[in-house]
Write an enzyme that holds these catalytic residues in place. Sequence first.
Site, PDB file in Angstrom:
ATOM      1  N   ALA A 110     -10.273  -3.140   4.112  1.00 17.96           N
ATOM      2  CA  ALA A 110     -10.168  -4.569   4.419  1.00 17.96           C
ATOM      3  C   ALA A 110     -11.415  -5.052   5.139  1.00 17.96           C
ATOM      4  O   ALA A 110     -11.352  -5.646   6.228  1.00 17.96           O
ATOM      5  CB  ALA A 110      -8.922  -4.828   5.255  1.00 17.96           C
ATOM      6  N   GLU A 152      -9.854  -4.118  -0.200  1.00 22.75           N
ATOM      7  CA  GLU A 152      -8.466  -3.709  -0.356  1.00 22.75           C
ATOM      8  C   GLU A 152      -7.517  -4.901  -0.296  1.00 22.75           C
ATOM      9  O   GLU A 152      -7.539  -5.701   0.634  1.00 22.75           O
ATOM     10  CB  GLU A 152      -8.065  -2.691   0.713  1.00 22.75           C
ATOM     11  CG  GLU A 152      -6.664  -2.159   0.502  1.00 22.75           C
ATOM     12  CD  GLU A 152      -6.388  -0.857   1.235  1.00 22.75           C
ATOM     13  OE1 GLU A 152      -5.385  -0.213   0.917  1.00 22.75           O
ATOM     14  OE2 GLU A 152      -7.194  -0.494   2.120  1.00 22.75           O
ATOM     15  N   GLU A 158       0.010  -7.222   6.722  1.00 18.44           N
ATOM     16  CA  GLU A 158      -1.232  -6.632   7.221  1.00 18.44           C
ATOM     17  C   GLU A 158      -2.436  -7.552   7.089  1.00 18.44           C
ATOM     18  O   GLU A 158      -3.472  -7.299   7.692  1.00 18.44           O
ATOM     19  CB  GLU A 158      -1.481  -5.290   6.533  1.00 18.44           C
ATOM     20  CG  GLU A 158      -0.390  -4.279   6.833  1.00 18.44           C
ATOM     21  CD  GLU A 158      -0.664  -2.908   6.236  1.00 18.44           C
ATOM     22  OE1 GLU A 158      -1.827  -2.468   6.269  1.00 18.44           O
ATOM     23  OE2 GLU A 158       0.293  -2.283   5.741  1.00 18.44           O
ATOM     24  N   HIS A 188       0.950  -1.345  -1.322  1.00 17.96           N
ATOM     25  CA  HIS A 188       0.864  -2.788  -1.121  1.00 17.96           C
ATOM     26  C   HIS A 188       1.300  -3.545  -2.378  1.00 17.96           C
ATOM     27  O   HIS A 188       1.970  -4.586  -2.283  1.00 17.96           O
ATOM     28  CB  HIS A 188      -0.560  -3.176  -0.736  1.00 17.96           C
ATOM     29  CG  HIS A 188      -1.044  -2.528   0.515  1.00 17.96           C
ATOM     30  ND1 HIS A 188      -0.496  -2.797   1.746  1.00 17.96           N
ATOM     31  CD2 HIS A 188      -2.021  -1.600   0.735  1.00 17.96           C
ATOM     32  CE1 HIS A 188      -1.101  -2.077   2.669  1.00 17.96           C
ATOM     33  NE2 HIS A 188      -2.030  -1.338   2.076  1.00 17.96           N
ATOM     34  N   HIS A 211      -5.802   3.345  -4.409  1.00 19.50           N
ATOM     35  CA  HIS A 211      -5.019   4.138  -3.469  1.00 19.50           C
ATOM     36  C   HIS A 211      -3.612   4.342  -4.011  1.00 19.50           C
ATOM     37  O   HIS A 211      -3.029   3.426  -4.597  1.00 19.50           O
ATOM     38  CB  HIS A 211      -4.921   3.432  -2.117  1.00 19.50           C
ATOM     39  CG  HIS A 211      -6.127   3.586  -1.263  1.00 19.50           C
ATOM     40  ND1 HIS A 211      -6.329   2.835  -0.110  1.00 19.50           N
ATOM     41  CD2 HIS A 211      -7.210   4.409  -1.350  1.00 19.50           C
ATOM     42  CE1 HIS A 211      -7.484   3.192   0.446  1.00 19.50           C
ATOM     43  NE2 HIS A 211      -8.025   4.138  -0.289  1.00 19.50           N
ATOM     44  N   GLU A 247      -3.026   8.144  -0.079  1.00 20.67           N
ATOM     45  CA  GLU A 247      -3.065   7.629   1.287  1.00 20.67           C
ATOM     46  C   GLU A 247      -1.648   7.711   1.886  1.00 20.67           C
ATOM     47  O   GLU A 247      -1.062   6.691   2.255  1.00 20.67           O
ATOM     48  CB  GLU A 247      -3.602   6.199   1.310  1.00 20.67           C
ATOM     49  CG  GLU A 247      -4.133   5.802   2.671  1.00 20.67           C
ATOM     50  CD  GLU A 247      -4.695   4.391   2.688  1.00 20.67           C
ATOM     51  OE1 GLU A 247      -5.644   4.147   3.444  1.00 20.67           O
ATOM     52  OE2 GLU A 247      -4.181   3.520   1.952  1.00 20.67           O
TER      53      GLU A 247
END
Length: 292
Positions: A110, A152, A158, A188, A211, A247
């Site tokens: 990010a 990302e 988040e 996500h 990821h 991850e």
Amino acid sequence: MKFGMGYAFWGNTWDCDVEKYKKVAKKLADFGFDMYEISADHLFHMSEQELAEMAAIGKEYGLTYSTNSGPAKQYDLASADEAVRKNGLDYFKRILRNMDVIGSPVLAGAIYSFWPCDFQVVDKPAAWDRSIAMLKELGAVAEGYGIECSLEVLNRNETFILTDCREAKEYCDRVGSKAVNILLDTYHMNIEEDNMCDAIRLAGDMLGHFHVGEANRKLPGMNNSIDWDGVGQALRDINYNKGVVMEPFLLSGGAVGRDIRVWRDLSNGADEAQMDEYLKNSLVFLKSKFEG
């Protein structure tokens, strides 16, 4: 595809030093991984000697480094404070320089803002304008090194800046750098995308990093909450040949448990040897789904 793993799997701290990196590198090489995801902030603070050692570790174990950043608020490229944005740009320029020393081809995360987001300011159009201007500059530097910056796409808890693939494509188009592309993450995507396989196809050749983890952040294959066959087919449909990095976060406690919000043990009380077995089994599973 290059199958990779993050450095923080075996504990609940983000801390790491060269010796720990070497220990994990040996594990990953022995297990059959191609890529090793390390911390951008660690690279920022490393001495020239430590960078040389990291480069040697990558060569010794045949691993390509991907570099992951969850930048602190003081490096926020979307900040309304020009001094903070400049600080962030200088921070990432040094990271890119150090990535070049160790041969890392991708800066992921990010990097357009800071993480974890505190949602104190949520003016999305203004955050886009400010961070896009910074990423135009950073992208030009990255192009000079031959490094890609993969932004990302996170879930709504988040970030407020990039939360699905469609807006990530628009954002990257506005940046307009061949060095700036998209990082999608099954965790996500499971929250935000209507259909994660369609999102992968929408990303197409703009997908720079990927990821993987189950919907509760366990290792791929531990509970099959994700359509791994479909995800693998979507990646093959776009001829994806870059990093596929696990991850997972199984352990509660510490800074990792706090930041990732792991409030209970997801490992079934596993010790290091059992964590190793989980990881080896997951790699076999993931390759079976993604390599076709």
